[in-house]
Scaffold this motif. Sequence first.
Motif, PDB file in Angstrom:
ATOM      1  N   GLN A  17      25.758  49.906  36.225  1.00 54.68           N
ATOM      2  CA  GLN A  17      27.036  50.596  36.336  1.00 54.68           C
ATOM      3  C   GLN A  17      26.772  52.094  36.245  1.00 54.68           C
ATOM      4  OE1 GLN A  17      29.901  49.661  33.365  1.00 54.68           O
ATOM      5  NE2 GLN A  17      31.590  49.947  34.774  1.00 54.68           N
ATOM      6  N   HIS A  97      29.850  45.749  38.151  1.00 51.77           N
ATOM      7  CA  HIS A  97      29.249  46.290  39.376  1.00 51.77           C
ATOM      8  C   HIS A  97      29.763  45.533  40.602  1.00 51.77           C
ATOM      9  CE1 HIS A  97      26.322  47.747  42.256  1.00 51.77           C
ATOM     10  NE2 HIS A  97      26.075  46.489  42.555  1.00 51.77           N
ATOM     11  N   ASP A  99      32.445  43.713  41.069  1.00 50.59           N
ATOM     12  CA  ASP A  99      33.871  43.770  41.351  1.00 50.59           C
ATOM     13  C   ASP A  99      34.207  44.825  42.410  1.00 50.59           C
ATOM     14  OD1 ASP A  99      34.497  41.707  39.656  1.00 50.59           O
ATOM     15  OD2 ASP A  99      35.270  42.995  38.044  1.00 50.59           O
ATOM     16  N   SER A 100      33.359  45.827  42.557  1.00 50.66           N
ATOM     17  CA  SER A 100      33.594  46.872  43.549  1.00 50.66           C
ATOM     18  C   SER A 100      33.092  46.501  44.947  1.00 50.66           C
ATOM     19  CB  SER A 100      32.920  48.179  43.111  1.00 50.66           C
ATOM     20  OG  SER A 100      31.506  48.037  43.158  1.00 50.66           O
TER      21      SER A 100
END
Length: 106
Positions: A17, A97, A99-100
């Motif tokens: 992240q 990380h 989820d994007s």
Amino acid sequence: MGYYKQNYYCRSSHRIQKRLRRLPTDSGGPTNVLPLRKSHHAAFDPELFTIGRNYRLHVSPDSETDSDLLEQTIVDRTGESVPQLYGNVAPTYLRQHNDSLGWLTN
């Protein structure tokens, strides 16, 4: 031990992240580090592949490579588990990380 196991995670590390890089004390510790060799790091940053919460390799459907190394160690191993990460990389950071990523349905 085969080439994949010896060389897949070595030489450099990558914080999963990026926004946690700001403060070393708020980095999430060692479970927020994904050790990668230079060529894998270069493919991870532009989100050509990722590691799912289940510690399996996932490759972007738009990913293309001319690299035999990336073909053999990432593309050809899509869906395979990376057991070296169990207990070493926190699923929380992987989820944050991933989820994007618009292409990952995990």
